[in-house]
Design a protein around this motif. Structure first.
Motif, PDB file in Angstrom:
ATOM      1  N   ASP A   1     -84.881   3.611 -62.423  1.00 20.54           N
ATOM      2  CA  ASP A   1     -84.961   2.284 -61.795  1.00 20.54           C
ATOM      3  C   ASP A   1     -84.362   2.331 -60.400  1.00 20.54           C
ATOM      4  O   ASP A   1     -83.134   2.321 -60.236  1.00 20.54           O
ATOM      5  CB  ASP A   1     -84.222   1.255 -62.663  1.00 20.54           C
ATOM      6  CG  ASP A   1     -84.508  -0.177 -62.245  1.00 20.54           C
ATOM      7  OD1 ASP A   1     -84.674  -0.425 -61.041  1.00 20.54           O
ATOM      8  OD2 ASP A   1     -84.558  -1.054 -63.122  1.00 20.54           O
ATOM      9  N   LEU A   2     -85.227   2.352 -59.389  1.00 16.78           N
ATOM     10  CA  LEU A   2     -84.755   2.436 -58.002  1.00 16.78           C
ATOM     11  C   LEU A   2     -84.019   1.171 -57.585  1.00 16.78           C
ATOM     12  O   LEU A   2     -83.062   1.236 -56.808  1.00 16.78           O
ATOM     13  CB  LEU A   2     -85.945   2.684 -57.074  1.00 16.78           C
ATOM     14  CG  LEU A   2     -85.624   2.841 -55.588  1.00 16.78           C
ATOM     15  CD1 LEU A   2     -84.705   4.033 -55.354  1.00 16.78           C
ATOM     16  CD2 LEU A   2     -86.902   2.975 -54.769  1.00 16.78           C
ATOM     17  N   GLU A   3     -84.443   0.015 -58.081  1.00 17.29           N
ATOM     18  CA  GLU A   3     -83.803  -1.243 -57.698  1.00 17.29           C
ATOM     19  C   GLU A   3     -82.322  -1.255 -58.086  1.00 17.29           C
ATOM     20  O   GLU A   3     -81.461  -1.652 -57.297  1.00 17.29           O
ATOM     21  CB  GLU A   3     -84.524  -2.413 -58.351  1.00 17.29           C
ATOM     22  CG  GLU A   3     -83.913  -3.775 -57.984  1.00 17.29           C
ATOM     23  CD  GLU A   3     -84.557  -4.919 -58.744  1.00 17.29           C
ATOM     24  OE1 GLU A   3     -84.623  -6.028 -58.185  1.00 17.29           O
ATOM     25  OE2 GLU A   3     -84.973  -4.711 -59.896  1.00 17.29           O
ATOM     26  N   LYS A   4     -82.003  -0.802 -59.307  1.00 20.85           N
ATOM     27  CA  LYS A   4     -80.613  -0.802 -59.757  1.00 20.85           C
ATOM     28  C   LYS A   4     -79.766   0.172 -58.951  1.00 20.85           C
ATOM     29  O   LYS A   4     -78.619  -0.133 -58.602  1.00 20.85           O
ATOM     30  CB  LYS A   4     -80.548  -0.462 -61.246  1.00 20.85           C
ATOM     31  CG  LYS A   4     -81.080  -1.559 -62.160  1.00 20.85           C
ATOM     32  CD  LYS A   4     -80.941  -1.170 -63.613  1.00 20.85           C
ATOM     33  CE  LYS A   4     -81.439  -2.279 -64.529  1.00 20.85           C
ATOM     34  NZ  LYS A   4     -81.339  -1.911 -65.968  1.00 20.85           N
TER      35      LYS A   4
ATOM     36  N   LEU B   1     -85.750  -3.156 -52.895  1.00 21.89           N
ATOM     37  CA  LEU B   1     -86.512  -2.025 -53.399  1.00 21.89           C
ATOM     38  C   LEU B   1     -87.064  -2.337 -54.786  1.00 21.89           C
ATOM     39  O   LEU B   1     -86.457  -3.066 -55.561  1.00 21.89           O
ATOM     40  CB  LEU B   1     -85.649  -0.763 -53.431  1.00 21.89           C
ATOM     41  CG  LEU B   1     -85.291  -0.204 -52.055  1.00 21.89           C
ATOM     42  CD1 LEU B   1     -84.298   0.938 -52.175  1.00 21.89           C
ATOM     43  CD2 LEU B   1     -86.549   0.277 -51.339  1.00 21.89           C
ATOM     44  N   PRO B   2     -88.220  -1.789 -55.148  1.00 17.33           N
ATOM     45  CA  PRO B   2     -88.862  -2.131 -56.418  1.00 17.33           C
ATOM     46  C   PRO B   2     -88.171  -1.504 -57.621  1.00 17.33           C
ATOM     47  O   PRO B   2     -87.550  -0.440 -57.512  1.00 17.33           O
ATOM     48  CB  PRO B   2     -90.282  -1.579 -56.253  1.00 17.33           C
ATOM     49  CG  PRO B   2     -90.143  -0.461 -55.270  1.00 17.33           C
ATOM     50  CD  PRO B   2     -89.057  -0.877 -54.327  1.00 17.33           C
TER      51      PRO B   2
ATOM     52  N   ASN C   1     -95.713  -4.048 -52.582  1.00 19.79           N
ATOM     53  CA  ASN C   1     -94.497  -3.951 -53.393  1.00 19.79           C
ATOM     54  C   ASN C   1     -93.247  -3.733 -52.542  1.00 19.79           C
ATOM     55  O   ASN C   1     -92.123  -3.944 -53.020  1.00 19.79           O
ATOM     56  CB  ASN C   1     -94.616  -2.793 -54.399  1.00 19.79           C
ATOM     57  CG  ASN C   1     -95.617  -3.075 -55.500  1.00 19.79           C
ATOM     58  OD1 ASN C   1     -95.837  -4.233 -55.874  1.00 19.79           O
ATOM     59  ND2 ASN C   1     -96.238  -2.032 -56.020  1.00 19.79           N
ATOM     60  N   TRP C   2     -93.452  -3.302 -51.284  1.00 24.83           N
ATOM     61  CA  TRP C   2     -92.324  -2.975 -50.414  1.00 24.83           C
ATOM     62  C   TRP C   2     -91.981  -4.102 -49.446  1.00 24.83           C
ATOM     63  O   TRP C   2     -91.048  -3.979 -48.663  1.00 24.83           O
ATOM     64  CB  TRP C   2     -92.624  -1.690 -49.640  1.00 24.83           C
ATOM     65  CG  TRP C   2     -92.856  -0.534 -50.553  1.00 24.83           C
ATOM     66  CD1 TRP C   2     -94.051  -0.118 -51.057  1.00 24.83           C
ATOM     67  CD2 TRP C   2     -91.868   0.327 -51.119  1.00 24.83           C
ATOM     68  NE1 TRP C   2     -93.873   0.965 -51.891  1.00 24.83           N
ATOM     69  CE2 TRP C   2     -92.546   1.251 -51.949  1.00 24.83           C
ATOM     70  CE3 TRP C   2     -90.476   0.413 -50.993  1.00 24.83           C
ATOM     71  CZ2 TRP C   2     -91.883   2.247 -52.658  1.00 24.83           C
ATOM     72  CZ3 TRP C   2     -89.815   1.409 -51.695  1.00 24.83           C
ATOM     73  CH2 TRP C   2     -90.510   2.300 -52.512  1.00 24.83           C
ATOM     74  N   LEU C   3     -92.721  -5.210 -49.505  1.00 18.99           N
ATOM     75  CA  LEU C   3     -92.443  -6.333 -48.610  1.00 18.99           C
ATOM     76  C   LEU C   3     -91.018  -6.887 -48.730  1.00 18.99           C
ATOM     77  O   LEU C   3     -90.446  -7.328 -47.732  1.00 18.99           O
ATOM     78  CB  LEU C   3     -93.451  -7.462 -48.859  1.00 18.99           C
ATOM     79  CG  LEU C   3     -94.789  -7.350 -48.128  1.00 18.99           C
ATOM     80  CD1 LEU C   3     -95.691  -8.515 -48.509  1.00 18.99           C
ATOM     81  CD2 LEU C   3     -94.599  -7.294 -46.627  1.00 18.99           C
ATOM     82  N   PRO C   4     -90.407  -6.917 -49.946  1.00 18.88           N
ATOM     83  CA  PRO C   4     -89.034  -7.441 -50.026  1.00 18.88           C
ATOM     84  C   PRO C   4     -88.038  -6.733 -49.120  1.00 18.88           C
ATOM     85  O   PRO C   4     -86.999  -7.306 -48.786  1.00 18.88           O
ATOM     86  CB  PRO C   4     -88.679  -7.241 -51.510  1.00 18.88           C
ATOM     87  CG  PRO C   4     -89.994  -7.359 -52.221  1.00 18.88           C
ATOM     88  CD  PRO C   4     -90.970  -6.688 -51.295  1.00 18.88           C
ATOM     89  N   LEU C   5     -88.327  -5.514 -48.693  1.00 15.96           N
ATOM     90  CA  LEU C   5     -87.451  -4.833 -47.741  1.00 15.96           C
ATOM     91  C   LEU C   5     -87.398  -5.568 -46.408  1.00 15.96           C
ATOM     92  O   LEU C   5     -86.429  -5.440 -45.660  1.00 15.96           O
ATOM     93  CB  LEU C   5     -87.929  -3.395 -47.510  1.00 15.96           C
ATOM     94  CG  LEU C   5     -87.495  -2.342 -48.522  1.00 15.96           C
ATOM     95  CD1 LEU C   5     -88.175  -1.021 -48.222  1.00 15.96           C
ATOM     96  CD2 LEU C   5     -85.991  -2.184 -48.530  1.00 15.96           C
ATOM     97  N   THR C   6     -88.432  -6.355 -46.110  1.00 17.06           N
ATOM     98  CA  THR C   6     -88.479  -7.123 -44.867  1.00 17.06           C
ATOM     99  C   THR C   6     -88.017  -8.564 -45.063  1.00 17.06           C
ATOM    100  O   THR C   6     -88.090  -9.368 -44.132  1.00 17.06           O
ATOM    101  CB  THR C   6     -89.904  -7.128 -44.292  1.00 17.06           C
ATOM    102  OG1 THR C   6     -90.771  -7.890 -45.158  1.00 17.06           O
ATOM    103  CG2 THR C   6     -90.451  -5.718 -44.167  1.00 17.06           C
ATOM    104  N   GLY C   7     -87.581  -8.899 -46.292  1.00 17.61           N
ATOM    105  CA  GLY C   7     -87.141 -10.259 -46.574  1.00 17.61           C
ATOM    106  C   GLY C   7     -88.239 -11.167 -47.072  1.00 17.61           C
ATOM    107  O   GLY C   7     -88.006 -12.359 -47.294  1.00 17.61           O
TER     108      GLY C   7
ATOM    109  N   ALA D   1     -99.888  -8.856 -53.220  1.00 17.85           N
ATOM    110  CA  ALA D   1    -100.954  -7.859 -53.224  1.00 17.85           C
ATOM    111  C   ALA D   1    -101.527  -7.690 -51.828  1.00 17.85           C
ATOM    112  O   ALA D   1    -102.095  -8.620 -51.259  1.00 17.85           O
ATOM    113  CB  ALA D   1    -102.048  -8.278 -54.202  1.00 17.85           C
ATOM    114  N   LEU D   2    -101.357  -6.503 -51.253  1.00 16.10           N
ATOM    115  CA  LEU D   2    -101.914  -6.180 -49.944  1.00 16.10           C
ATOM    116  C   LEU D   2    -102.908  -5.026 -50.026  1.00 16.10           C
ATOM    117  O   LEU D   2    -103.705  -4.830 -49.118  1.00 16.10           O
ATOM    118  CB  LEU D   2    -100.804  -5.811 -48.963  1.00 16.10           C
ATOM    119  CG  LEU D   2     -99.830  -6.925 -48.560  1.00 16.10           C
ATOM    120  CD1 LEU D   2     -98.777  -6.373 -47.606  1.00 16.10           C
ATOM    121  CD2 LEU D   2    -100.560  -8.093 -47.926  1.00 16.10           C
TER     122      LEU D   2
END
Length: 320
Positions: free
Chosen positions: A104-107, A117-118, A177-183, A188-189
């Motif tokens: 789990d990368l997020e943890k 991170l997802p 899935n990586w958009l949360p890194l930008t806030g 789906a992109l």
């Protein structure tokens, strides 16, 4: 050194000839226990790993080299490494290989105070070679879920990292899935396939030359970004080509755009929140537009100055 706390034990034995330079090291260490969570709780860390653990580290001096062997079973995380270097601090010769895997990368990221991170399994594989003034990456491969980031090349360890050159490849099945890194929230992109190079010249300027496939379009960018550690001042030659502009413009908030081929070419520069647009040429199925000027990215673009020329027969056809 032999420390025990319940079922958790730490055993370490060996010698260090020079504690300041960390040369001539001979150490064997083993850290074991039934639950890595207990150790994480001691340091008030989130449970980014669970289960029993058995971590082993060995460093042996062999002539002018230090042999390193890591067998790291840290619950649900595994860390393994081996190789030999002339010095443990700032090595100038030798090589190291290693792998790092977890569920789990997020943890793990939250334990390092990184957000966005997802929550996916991850795997990192590294192979490095050390030279007098550089680190060579023979392989640096990060896999997260089905996404892959691969980096290879030469990193100069001198101040400013002059003459650094890296080859970069990114393949994502869902870049959203990586958009949360930008806030921003994940959405789906679609897939992204990017390849490029990044280099730092003798004056310390970073330059890129990259090409990507995204939403049915080919996107290229080439030019300087600025100096590391300073605000970005990119000056890029950008090109976007697609046989069908609808998918890309739908993602940009323009649904219903006709399925027409498109090409855009421009030089874009950014400095102190001012975007300069030079020689922008847009072709939509033979309909053309040109743009020159600048956009003030502050105060809701107040004070911007653009010279726009349109050669489009029917604006409504494009939803304009």
């Amino acid at each position: 050194l032999d420390v025990r706390s319940g079922a958790v034990s730490l055993h370490s034995a060996g010698t260090v000839a020079d504690a300041k330079s960390f040369d001539a090291v001979n150490i064997a260490m083993r850290f074991t226990g039934p639950a890595i969570e207990q150790v994480l709780d001691v340091f008030s860390l989130p449970h980014f790993s669970t289960g029993d653990f058995d971590f082993r580290l060995g460093i042996d001096s062999e002539g002018t080299m230090n042999r390193i062997d890591v067998d790291g079973d840290l619950g649900s995380i595994e860390l393994d490494a081996d190789g030999a270097v002339d010095r443990l601090l700032r090595p100038t010769s030798g090589e190291l290989r290693g792998t790092f895997n977890g569920p789990d990368l997020e943890k793990l990221a939250r334990a390092l105070e990184i957000e966005g991170l997802p929550a996916m399994p991850y795997s990192l594989r590294l192979q490095t070679h050390y030279e007098s003034s550089a680190l060579r990456l023979s392989e640096a491969l990060l896999e997260v879920g089905g996404d892959r980031l691969e980096v290879s090349g030469r990193i100069d360890v001198e101040a400013g990292m002059p003459n650094t050159t890296l080859e970069i490849s990114l393949l994502s099945k869902e870049i959203g899935n990586w958009l949360p890194l930008t806030g921003k929230p994940a959405m789906a992109l679609g897939p992204l396939n990017l390849k490029g190079t990044s280099a730092i010249d003798k004056e310390g300027r970073v330059e890129i030359d990259a090409s990507a496939r995204f939403a049915g379009a080919r996107i290229t960018a080439r030019g300087p970004l600025g100096r590391p550690g300073e605000p970005l001042t990119p000056r890029l030659q950008v090109s976007i080509t697609t046989e069908n502009a609808r998918p890309l413009l739908t993602l940009a908030g323009r649904p219903g755009f006709p399925e027409v081929p498109a090409r855009l070419d421009s030089q874009l520069s950014l400095e102190e929140k001012r975007l300069d647009i030079s020689g922008l040429k847009l072709d939509l199925a033979g309909h053309r537009a040109t743009v020159d000027g600048y956009v003030n990215l502050q105060k809701r673009i107040s004070g911007s100055d653009l010279d726009v020329s349109l050669d489009i027969d029917n604006l409504e056809e494009f939803g304009l």
